[in-house]
Design a protein around this motif. Structure first.
Motif, PDB file in Angstrom:
ATOM      1  N   SER A  67       0.838  -1.207   0.000  1.00  0.00           N
ATOM      2  CA  SER A  67       0.000   0.000   0.000  1.00  0.00           C
ATOM      3  C   SER A  67       0.870   1.254   0.000  1.00  0.00           C
ATOM      4  O   SER A  67       2.105   1.180   0.012  1.00  0.00           O
ATOM      5  CB  SER A  67      -0.991  -0.044   1.165  1.00  0.00           C
ATOM      6  N   GLY A  68       0.173   2.400  -0.013  1.00  0.00           N
ATOM      7  CA  GLY A  68       0.833   3.661  -0.347  1.00  0.00           C
ATOM      8  C   GLY A  68       1.635   4.313   0.754  1.00  0.00           C
ATOM      9  O   GLY A  68       1.324   5.419   1.202  1.00  0.00           O
ATOM     10  N   SER A  69       2.677   3.640   1.171  1.00  0.00           N
ATOM     11  CA  SER A  69       3.591   4.187   2.170  1.00  0.00           C
ATOM     12  C   SER A  69       4.946   4.407   1.528  1.00  0.00           C
ATOM     13  O   SER A  69       5.321   3.709   0.583  1.00  0.00           O
ATOM     14  CB  SER A  69       3.728   3.191   3.341  1.00  0.00           C
ATOM     15  N   ILE A  70       5.694   5.333   2.087  1.00  0.00           N
ATOM     16  CA  ILE A  70       7.037   5.600   1.592  1.00  0.00           C
ATOM     17  C   ILE A  70       7.911   4.331   1.717  1.00  0.00           C
ATOM     18  O   ILE A  70       8.894   4.168   0.995  1.00  0.00           O
ATOM     19  CB  ILE A  70       7.649   6.800   2.381  1.00  0.00           C
ATOM     20  N   THR A  80      -2.156  -1.296  -3.951  1.00  0.00           N
ATOM     21  CA  THR A  80      -3.225  -0.298  -3.962  1.00  0.00           C
ATOM     22  C   THR A  80      -2.839   0.749  -5.007  1.00  0.00           C
ATOM     23  O   THR A  80      -1.672   0.838  -5.401  1.00  0.00           O
ATOM     24  CB  THR A  80      -3.376   0.381  -2.588  1.00  0.00           C
ATOM     25  N   ALA A 136      -0.085   2.896  -3.833  1.00  0.00           N
ATOM     26  CA  ALA A 136       1.243   2.270  -3.806  1.00  0.00           C
ATOM     27  C   ALA A 136       1.975   2.486  -5.125  1.00  0.00           C
ATOM     28  O   ALA A 136       3.201   2.618  -5.154  1.00  0.00           O
ATOM     29  CB  ALA A 136       1.110   0.782  -3.503  1.00  0.00           C
ATOM     30  N   PHE A 146       4.429   5.201  -5.511  1.00  0.00           N
ATOM     31  CA  PHE A 146       5.727   5.074  -4.837  1.00  0.00           C
ATOM     32  C   PHE A 146       6.686   4.128  -5.568  1.00  0.00           C
ATOM     33  O   PHE A 146       7.878   4.384  -5.628  1.00  0.00           O
ATOM     34  CB  PHE A 146       5.535   4.576  -3.396  1.00  0.00           C
ATOM     35  N   THR A 166      -0.584   0.829   5.177  1.00  0.00           N
ATOM     36  CA  THR A 166      -0.837   2.220   5.587  1.00  0.00           C
ATOM     37  C   THR A 166      -1.896   2.256   6.692  1.00  0.00           C
ATOM     38  O   THR A 166      -2.631   1.276   6.908  1.00  0.00           O
ATOM     39  CB  THR A 166      -1.386   3.042   4.402  1.00  0.00           C
ATOM     40  N   ALA A 167      -2.007   3.420   7.312  1.00  0.00           N
ATOM     41  CA  ALA A 167      -3.080   3.634   8.297  1.00  0.00           C
ATOM     42  C   ALA A 167      -4.437   3.389   7.620  1.00  0.00           C
ATOM     43  O   ALA A 167      -5.364   2.826   8.209  1.00  0.00           O
ATOM     44  CB  ALA A 167      -2.999   5.060   8.828  1.00  0.00           C
ATOM     45  N   HIS A 168      -4.499   3.798   6.361  1.00  0.00           N
ATOM     46  CA  HIS A 168      -5.738   3.670   5.592  1.00  0.00           C
ATOM     47  C   HIS A 168      -6.104   2.202   5.366  1.00  0.00           C
ATOM     48  O   HIS A 168      -7.259   1.794   5.554  1.00  0.00           O
ATOM     49  CB  HIS A 168      -5.515   4.403   4.252  1.00  0.00           C
ATOM     50  N   VAL A 169      -5.123   1.381   5.014  1.00  0.00           N
ATOM     51  CA  VAL A 169      -5.389  -0.055   4.806  1.00  0.00           C
ATOM     52  C   VAL A 169      -5.788  -0.708   6.132  1.00  0.00           C
ATOM     53  O   VAL A 169      -6.738  -1.494   6.182  1.00  0.00           O
ATOM     54  CB  VAL A 169      -4.148  -0.757   4.202  1.00  0.00           C
ATOM     55  N   ARG A 201      -9.310   0.158   6.768  1.00  0.00           N
ATOM     56  CA  ARG A 201     -10.273  -0.528   5.888  1.00  0.00           C
ATOM     57  C   ARG A 201     -10.411  -1.994   6.249  1.00  0.00           C
ATOM     58  O   ARG A 201     -11.505  -2.557   6.228  1.00  0.00           O
ATOM     59  CB  ARG A 201      -9.856  -0.348   4.432  1.00  0.00           C
ATOM     60  N   ALA A 239       3.297   0.754   8.527  1.00  0.00           N
ATOM     61  CA  ALA A 239       4.393   1.729   8.463  1.00  0.00           C
ATOM     62  C   ALA A 239       3.762   3.091   8.274  1.00  0.00           C
ATOM     63  O   ALA A 239       2.958   3.282   7.355  1.00  0.00           O
ATOM     64  CB  ALA A 239       5.329   1.414   7.300  1.00  0.00           C
ATOM     65  N   MET A 256       0.433   9.247  13.315  1.00  0.00           N
ATOM     66  CA  MET A 256      -0.616   8.408  12.705  1.00  0.00           C
ATOM     67  C   MET A 256      -0.700   7.069  13.431  1.00  0.00           C
ATOM     68  O   MET A 256      -1.781   6.536  13.685  1.00  0.00           O
ATOM     69  CB  MET A 256      -0.317   8.163  11.217  1.00  0.00           C
TER      70      MET A 256
HETATM   71  C1  LIG Z   1       5.037  11.003   0.286  1.00  0.00           C
HETATM   72  C2  LIG Z   1       3.952  10.282   1.015  1.00  0.00           C
HETATM   73  C3  LIG Z   1       4.278   9.291   1.899  1.00  0.00           C
HETATM   74  C4  LIG Z   1       3.284   8.603   2.614  1.00  0.00           C
HETATM   75  N1  LIG Z   1       3.635   7.631   3.494  1.00  0.00           N
HETATM   76  C5  LIG Z   1       2.695   7.007   4.217  1.00  0.00           C
HETATM   77  C6  LIG Z   1       3.053   6.022   5.167  1.00  0.00           C
HETATM   78  O1  LIG Z   1       4.226   5.681   5.342  1.00  0.00           O
HETATM   79  N2  LIG Z   1       2.064   5.433   5.860  1.00  0.00           N
HETATM   80  C7  LIG Z   1       0.751   5.752   5.711  1.00  0.00           C
HETATM   81  O2  LIG Z   1      -0.098   5.190   6.404  1.00  0.00           O
HETATM   82  N3  LIG Z   1       0.387   6.683   4.797  1.00  0.00           N
HETATM   83  C8  LIG Z   1       1.313   7.314   4.059  1.00  0.00           C
HETATM   84  N4  LIG Z   1       0.953   8.262   3.137  1.00  0.00           N
HETATM   85  C9  LIG Z   1      -0.483   8.545   2.938  1.00  0.00           C
HETATM   86  C10 LIG Z   1      -1.125   7.468   2.095  1.00  0.00           C
HETATM   87  O3  LIG Z   1      -0.466   7.337   0.842  1.00  0.00           O
HETATM   88  C11 LIG Z   1      -2.595   7.789   1.888  1.00  0.00           C
HETATM   89  O4  LIG Z   1      -3.271   7.679   3.131  1.00  0.00           O
HETATM   90  C12 LIG Z   1      -3.271   6.885   0.868  1.00  0.00           C
HETATM   91  O5  LIG Z   1      -4.644   7.239   0.797  1.00  0.00           O
HETATM   92  C13 LIG Z   1      -3.155   5.434   1.244  1.00  0.00           C
HETATM   93  O6  LIG Z   1      -3.821   4.620   0.302  1.00  0.00           O
HETATM   94  P1  LIG Z   1      -3.782   3.042   0.366  1.00  0.00           P
HETATM   95  O7  LIG Z   1      -3.942   2.696   1.801  1.00  0.00           O
HETATM   96  O8  LIG Z   1      -4.939   2.615  -0.473  1.00  0.00           O
HETATM   97  O9  LIG Z   1      -2.483   2.604  -0.198  1.00  0.00           O
HETATM   98  C14 LIG Z   1       1.932   8.939   2.399  1.00  0.00           C
HETATM   99  C15 LIG Z   1       1.606   9.938   1.484  1.00  0.00           C
HETATM  100  C16 LIG Z   1       2.583  10.598   0.793  1.00  0.00           C
HETATM  101  C17 LIG Z   1       2.198  11.676  -0.191  1.00  0.00           C
END
Ligand SMILES: Cc1cc2nc3c(=O)[nH]c(=O)nc-3n(C[C@H](O)[C@H](O)[C@H](O)COP(=O)(O)O)c2cc1C
Length: 402
Positions: free
Chosen positions: A16-19, A43, A46, A49, A94-97, A100, A126, A131
């Protein structure tokens, strides 16, 4: 730590979308090198990244992202990966995953896959410290843990933001150790257990060429035998004639008549920890089977075949078992299969009855819609592949056998 146990296993790796998504690339590589089939689901965030191509090149498989494209929907692609997975690992989560999953959302392919799966789920969060520490995240993590999800806590250290605190993705060693544990437990749930499975139709002779039989293909019983074997059990499969290949590593005992079936089951019973009676057993046989072929000219235009009841194998098994041996029956009905299953459970003293409505397309089909009926109540499953029904049944048995 050795990753050997993942060889030949299907590991779904959710990213998922974490760094920290780049760290999942190394995880995918380790698992693939160890011989696992690694199916990456990203996701959409993701993909901001890490390029899917990176995972694809390392796992030799296309990466799945979208629920409504790319996957063969005839095979129920949006759930099939979860159904067949030996383990689902989401790293980074992510916190978002985490939120969900805690709330049972099914709004993207990764969440839907997890929801449809009975495989062990490992979540390695992560995120920024704030968060992670937020009450909402902590509550979501507790919810997941309470449901049996393996959460690999993030570590403290320097974060991408430059801040120092808890939130860094756990080391790959810790995540891989969780995967090894989960696969080991799943693959050996019935180690040392003896399981007897009956499958297929019975054949009752009318004369040397004609028989009374039924439409059972044996697929369900064979799937159960395979699932029990994969769970580490010593399996005896007592089977009527089918067109199926004998499952690897299973002792096969061929039978035709109900009496042969009863004798074979009773012979294996003293050692058995569980007997799963998936064979479609004829309730009647010809009272006077002819030793020679009945000829048209001797019979005339009409013939009455007198039938008598066959032996009740299930009751015989339930009565003869030693304490602790689980007995599972299958109830195929066209009326109200669950009510019939409840009656059968009580009358025959069974531990579990798998009820299915055979007015639907069941015989020979690859899928089935069943209800598990036990003293704890009835659990109706969605229509699933027979192999998945078998896995869920074996999971139940393993839980009962401890
Ligand atoms: C540069 C950047 C880094 C991010 N790193 C994180 C992270 O490490 N952990 C996290 O929970 N969200 C992080 N986010 C926020 C998530 O990408 C965002 O909540 C996104 O909606 C998650 O979608 P997903 O859970 O569907 O992958 C980051 C956002 C950006 C722009």
């Amino acid at each position: 730590m050795s990753l050997d146990i993942v060889r030949g296993r299907l590991i779904v790796l959710g990213v998922s979308g974490s760094i920290a998504a780049y760290k999942a690339v190394e995880l995918a590589r380790h698992l693939t090198q160890a011989g696992a089939t690694v199916q990456v689901i990203m996701t959409r965030s993701a993909t901001e990244f890490v390029q899917p191509l990176t995972f694809q090149a390392l796992t030799y498989r296309p990466v799945e992202i979208e629920m409504f494209s790319g996957i063969d929907e005839r095979a129920a692609g949006h759930v099939s990966m979860g159904i067949h997975a030996d383990c689902i690992v989401i790293a980074p989560a992510t916190a978002h995953v985490v939120a969900r999953l805690a709330h049972g959302f099914a709004d993207d392919l990764l969440a839907t896959t997890v929801l449809a799966s009975s495989a062990p789920v490992i979540v390695a969060p992560a995120m920024e410290t704030h968060m992670w520490q937020n009450a909402a995240t902590q509550q979501n993590v507790s919810t997941l843990r309470a449901r049996g999800v393996h959460v690999v806590d993030p570590e403290a250290g320097e974060l991408a933001s430059g801040m120092v605190g808890q939130g860094r993705l756990a080391t790959l060693e810790r995540i891989e150790a969780e995967i090894v544990d989960a696969v080991r437990v799943r693959s050996r749930r019935l180690a040392g257990r003896r399981v007897v499975v009956t499958a297929g139709p019975t054949l009752e002779p009318i004369d040397p060429v004609r028989v009374l039989t039924n439409r059972s293909s044996g697929k369900m019983g064979y799937a159960v035998a395979t699932a029990a074997r994969e769970a580490g059990a010593d399996v005896t499969l007592i089977t009527g004639p089918t067109a199926l290949a004998s499952p690897a590593g299973v002792r096969l005992v061929p039978i035709e008549t109900v009496a042969e079936l009863r004798d074979a089951v009773l012979a294996s019973l003293p050692d058995a920890d569980a007997v799963i009676m998936a064979a479609a057993v004829s309730d009647f046989r010809a009272a006077d089977a002819s030793a020679s072929k009945l000829k048209k000219k001797d019979v005339g235009d009409e013939m009455t075949l007198r039938l008598v009841r066959t032996v009740d194998v299930l009751s015989a098994v339930a009565a003869a078992r030693r304490p602790g041996t689980l007995v599972v029956g299958f109830k195929a009905e066209t009326g109200d299969p669950v009510a019939e299953a409840e009656r059968m459970l009580k009358e025959k003293g069974l531990d579990l009855v798998v009820a299915n409505d055979v007015s639907q397309d069941v015989f020979g089909s690859e899928s089935d819609q069943v209800t598990f009926v036990s003293a704890d109540g009835a659990e109706t499953l969605p229509r699933l592949a027979k192999t998945e029904v078998a896995d869920r049944l074996i999971e139940r048995l393993a839980a009962r056998l401890g």
